[in-house]
Design a protein around this motif. Structure first.
Motif, PDB file in Angstrom:
ATOM      1  N   HIS A   7      -0.751  -2.604   7.927  1.00 20.61           N
ATOM      2  CA  HIS A   7      -1.546  -1.504   7.197  1.00 20.61           C
ATOM      3  C   HIS A   7      -0.777  -0.043   7.622  1.00 20.61           C
ATOM      4  CE1 HIS A   7      -4.091   1.204   5.503  1.00 20.61           C
ATOM      5  NE2 HIS A   7      -4.456   0.887   4.365  1.00 20.61           N
TER       6      HIS A   7
ATOM      7  N   LEU B  95      -2.650   4.663   9.658  1.00 19.43           N
ATOM      8  CA  LEU B  95      -1.880   5.263   8.806  1.00 19.43           C
ATOM      9  C   LEU B  95      -0.854   6.191   9.852  1.00 19.43           C
ATOM     10  CD1 LEU B  95      -3.650   6.035   5.939  1.00 19.43           C
ATOM     11  CD2 LEU B  95      -1.762   4.206   6.151  1.00 19.43           C
TER      12      LEU B  95
ATOM     13  N   HIS C 172      -2.147   2.564  -3.601  1.00 23.25           N
ATOM     14  CA  HIS C 172      -2.857   3.250  -2.359  1.00 23.25           C
ATOM     15  C   HIS C 172      -2.395   4.929  -2.672  1.00 23.25           C
ATOM     16  CE1 HIS C 172      -5.434   0.227  -0.792  1.00 23.25           C
ATOM     17  NE2 HIS C 172      -5.092  -0.499  -1.850  1.00 23.25           N
TER      18      HIS C 172
ATOM     19  N   HIS D 286      -6.474  11.743   2.746  1.00 15.16           N
ATOM     20  CA  HIS D 286      -5.494  11.976   3.242  1.00 15.16           C
ATOM     21  C   HIS D 286      -5.325  13.239   2.422  1.00 15.16           C
ATOM     22  CE1 HIS D 286      -4.645   7.121   3.370  1.00 15.16           C
ATOM     23  NE2 HIS D 286      -5.642   7.386   2.586  1.00 15.16           N
TER      24      HIS D 286
ATOM     25  N   GLY E 279      -8.708   7.885  -3.411  1.00 12.14           N
ATOM     26  CA  GLY E 279      -8.347   6.937  -2.411  1.00 12.14           C
ATOM     27  C   GLY E 279      -7.080   7.998  -1.627  1.00 12.14           C
ATOM     28  N   HIS E 280      -5.588   7.685  -1.847  1.00 13.61           N
ATOM     29  CA  HIS E 280      -5.119   8.471  -1.711  1.00 13.61           C
ATOM     30  C   HIS E 280      -3.928   9.901  -2.744  1.00 13.61           C
ATOM     31  CE1 HIS E 280      -2.243   6.685   1.580  1.00 13.61           C
ATOM     32  NE2 HIS E 280      -3.689   5.598   1.424  1.00 13.61           N
TER      33      HIS E 280
ATOM     34  N   HIS F  43      -7.998   8.424   9.273  1.00 10.23           N
ATOM     35  CA  HIS F  43      -7.719   7.442   7.868  1.00 10.23           C
ATOM     36  C   HIS F  43      -5.922   8.158   7.760  1.00 10.23           C
ATOM     37  CE1 HIS F  43      -6.833   3.744   4.381  1.00 10.23           C
ATOM     38  NE2 HIS F  43      -6.803   5.170   3.768  1.00 10.23           N
TER      39      HIS F  43
ATOM     40  N   HIS G 246       0.671  -1.011   0.183  1.00  6.99           N
ATOM     41  CA  HIS G 246      -0.165   0.281  -0.052  1.00  6.99           C
ATOM     42  C   HIS G 246       0.848   1.136  -0.218  1.00  6.99           C
ATOM     43  CE1 HIS G 246      -4.265  -1.396   1.658  1.00  6.99           C
ATOM     44  NE2 HIS G 246      -3.551  -2.320   0.606  1.00  6.99           N
ATOM     45  N   HIS G 247       1.655   1.129   1.116  1.00  5.24           N
ATOM     46  CA  HIS G 247       1.732   2.864   1.398  1.00  5.24           C
ATOM     47  C   HIS G 247       3.771   2.380   1.002  1.00  5.24           C
ATOM     48  CE1 HIS G 247      -1.305   1.794   4.485  1.00  5.24           C
ATOM     49  NE2 HIS G 247      -1.380   2.429   3.023  1.00  5.24           N
TER      50      HIS G 247
ATOM     51  N   LYS H 244      -9.961   4.696  -6.419  1.00  4.82           N
ATOM     52  CA  LYS H 244     -10.342   3.907  -6.505  1.00  4.82           C
ATOM     53  C   LYS H 244     -11.396   2.792  -6.910  1.00  4.82           C
ATOM     54  CE  LYS H 244      -7.869   3.570  -2.669  1.00  4.82           C
ATOM     55  NZ  LYS H 244      -7.243   2.581  -2.572  1.00  4.82           N
TER      56      LYS H 244
HETATM   57  S1  RUQ Z   1      -5.115   2.548   2.610  1.00  7.51           S
HETATM   58  S2  RUQ Z   1      -6.516   4.803  -0.194  1.00  7.51           S
HETATM   59 CU1  RUQ Z   1      -3.960   1.787   2.444  1.00  7.51          CU
HETATM   60 CU2  RUQ Z   1      -5.135   4.968   2.668  1.00  7.51          CU
HETATM   61 CU3  RUQ Z   1      -5.337   2.801   0.861  1.00  7.51          CU
END
Ligand code: RUQ
Ligand code: CUA
Length: 651
Positions: A161, A228, A501, A399, A439-440, A332, A112-113, A461
């Protein structure tokens, strides 16, 4: 006063309505007057180069894709957590250990990041770190050759995550668990969630020169879902901020049961203090198994070591190092502005964007006035820490990134837009639609002290009608906006791999100047390397046959081999003797149950082949390397029984 349930229901109806509305609306961005100007802004003429590199997470593909910005051209897919037969990743004998874990060989993950290594809070173009979400791991990609060089498993984590987030000088990359679980694992009823389940936040030390990672310590914290994070900068350098939800500690029907509390938290962690306490021997050593996989550039091979212990700190061990800041509604994103003073929460279900103040947080801590304590962690008062709220920002803030010119850009999932707001007065100054359900978002350097605030890229997304349809699954969609002026302006749509992501980007020259052109043959320390044609040979030891082979335009040596038997394990160790940029050779043999080899100049790779039937079988180069590439081929004879004496055409 709306209840959380009715608010949730409202949100869901809205999502449905919006996705319908947005699919039908003609936004004018797909053609017409705008496109001429926009086209010239993203046009990178033939032979010219892009201004930025962008590293985009592959989500459920488990990989990282490299794009040029502003063109949106795809340059490379870097295999990380998922096998990749194109590059032999996870199929060659050299790379199989990279995907080893305490659960055995795992050929896939959900990435993801990405986060880039930083020096003094500025992206430095050395490494990209990325999380494996499903089987908790952190990978490090080396940007000199765009290869994954290290994968570290995170024990006690269950869904990596909130990871990996780099501190200002990449002293640490941090990893928070998405799911809380019994720690250590035990066979208990799931209904014991609230008494027994805990979260693990792991601090991974990064070596300044080699980049090598190692777990320094792990914090055991209440059993919430950690989401996050971002490290502090400047004045907040010593702190890490991490969002968490499910502070209700629900273990079922989370979409409702974990959306009850009006406020969840951002946890503020004084990592400097924790690190000092860990170094003094605070806490306890726990026995755990976790894999540490390292790829060695000299041997062109990876090794996997199962490590056995980590240092655990409980909240009692680190009094005064952890605080909760209440934050509206299942946050988030948790993003820190370039000055290090403002911490922006992204409450997915919140109606405002809360902006917390680091200096106010410190004052609140000093005053000792807390709302309550959870497991010894003081809960600060929301208002005491609040710098301000962005009101009526849109729906579903996720985000935030920063342009370095005093503005923040927040992605709004539910209302499908990017909202630009001022860091001075928290007033919204502009908004643009995204197609659809962003999303991001990412601004090159937008999470650092020095953003290159020229573009923002939306990672969406849902794609719906934006591209030619390809059946039920559509390509994922990124959108590039110009943010150099007052108003954001949509310039380009481009497809991405897997699910994008987060992404990180930096100016191209940071990376270009260090880009490797080949591996030096004289530095090749692979135990099965063959550095000149005269040394090529085939060696039998029992049922193992080792072929020491070389490739150079346009032949293999040897190219005729006899004496292999059905039931043998044939290891093709192919060394590419080329010492020239951009001349890989491939290797493929009929019936191979794994993949091809794609061997870079100066490199050695090994393919294991287990022939199942007698006959004469061809092998060939898979990469069109010269005018005589088609001639780059050979034969191996496989016999039933026989002497097993291997012979080959010696040079
Ligand atoms: S997350 S948008 Cu791991 Cu924000 Cu996906
Ligand atoms: Cu070597 Cu084609």
């Amino acid at each position: 006063m709306i209840t959380s349930r009715s608010f949730l229901r409202g949100c869901l109806t809205l999502i449905a309505a919006l996705s319908l509305a947005s699919c039908n609306k003609d936004d004018g961005s797909s053609g017409g007057a705008l496109s001429g100007d926009a086209a010239s802004r993203v046009y990178v003429a033939p032979g010219q180069k892009d201004e930025f590199y962008s590293f985009v997470s592959g989500g459920f593909s488990g990989q990282v894709a490299v794009y040029g910005i502003p063109s949106g051209r795809l340059f490379r897919v870097i295999p990380v957590f998922s096998v990749d037969p194109e590059k032999g990743w996870g199929f060659t004998e050299e790379t199989k250990p990279m995907l080893n874990t305490s659960h055995g060989f795992v050929p896939w993950d959900d990435s993801h990041h990405p986060d880039m290594s930083q020096t003094g809070g500025v992206a430095d173009g050395k490494w990209v770190f990325i999380n494996g979400n499903n089987t908790p791991r952190i990978a490090r990609i080396d940007l000199t050759d765009f290869r994954t060089k290290e994968i570290l498993e995170i024990p006690n984590s269950a869904g990596n995550h909130s990871s990996p987030f780099s501190t200002e000088n990449s002293e640490y990359v941090v990893s928070g668990t998405r799911f809380s679980v019994p720690i250590p694992q035990e066979d208990i009823s799931i209904t014991q969630y609230s008494e027994k389940f805990r979260g693990a936040l792991t601090f991974v030390k990064v070596d300044k020169t080699s980049g090598q990672m190692d777990i320094d310590f792990q914090l055991l914290v209440p059993g919430f879902d950690y989401d996050l994070a971002r490290a502090g900068k400047g004045p907040s350098h010593d702190w890490m901020f991490m969002s968490c939800y499910n502070t209700e500690q629900a273990n079922t029907m989370k979409e409702i049961n974990a959306s009850q509390n009006d406020k969840d938290f951002i946890i503020a962690i004084n990592w400097k203090k924790c690190a000092e306490l860990a170094a003094q021997g605070k806490g306890t050593i726990m026995n755990v198994d976790y894999a540490h996989n390292v790829y060695n550039d000299a041997t062109h091979s990876a090794t996997s070591t199962i490590k056995k212990q980590i240092r655990i700190l409980t909240t009692a061990d680190i009094k005064g190092a952890l605080y909760y800041m209440p934050t509206p509604k299942s946050p988030h994103g948790c993003d820190v502005d370039p000055s290090g003073e403002l911490i922006v929460g992204g409450g997915k279900l919140a109606t405002v964007i809360p902006v917390m103040s680091f200096s106010k947080m410190l004052k609140a801590i000093e005053s000792g006035k807390f709302d309550k304590e959870i497991d010894g962690i003081p809960v600060l008062n929301y208002k005491d820490c609040l710098a301000g709220e962005v009101v009526r920002p849109g729906l579903g803030p996720l985000h935030t990134e920063f342009d370095g010119k005093g503005y923040a850009y927040t992605s709004m999932f539910v209302s499908s837009e990017i909202v630009k707001w001022s860091l001075k007065d928290f007033k919204v100054v502009d908004r643009v639609p995204t197609y659809y359900s962003i999303g991001h978002l990412n601004i090159p350097g937008g999470n650092s002290t020095k953003p290159w605030g020229k573009y923002v890229i939306a990672y969406n997304k849902i794609t719906k009608d934006r591209y030619l349809p390809t059946g039920p699954e559509l390509t994922q969609s990124a959108q590039l906006y110009d943010i150099s002026g007052e108003k954001m302006k949509l310039l380009l749509d481009f497809p991405t791999i897997g699910e994008p992501h987060y992404a990180v980007a930096c100016p191209a020259d940071l990376i270009m100047k260090n880009s490797r052109k080949m591996y030096q043959l004289k530095e090749n320390k692979h135990p099965h390397a063959t550095l000149k044609e005269a040394d090529t040979k085939v060696v039998r030891s029992g049922n193992d046959v080792h072929v020491y082979m070389t490739s150079i335009r346009s032949h293999f040596s040897p190219d005729n081999i006899e004496g292999v038997k059905v039931g043998d394990k044939v290891y093709w160790h192919v060394t590419n003797l080329e010492q020239d940029w951009d001349v890989p050779h491939g290797f493929a043999v009929i019936g191979a149950n794994n993949s091809e080899l794609l061997i870079m100049p100066g490199e050695t790779c090994t393919l294991l082949w287990e022939p199942k039937r007698a006959g004469v079988f061809p092998f060939y180069c898979t990469d069109f390397c010269s005018a005589l590439h088609q001639e780059m081929q050979g034969y191996v004879r496989v016999s039933n029984g026989g002497s097993g004496q291997v012979t080959w055409n010696k040079k």
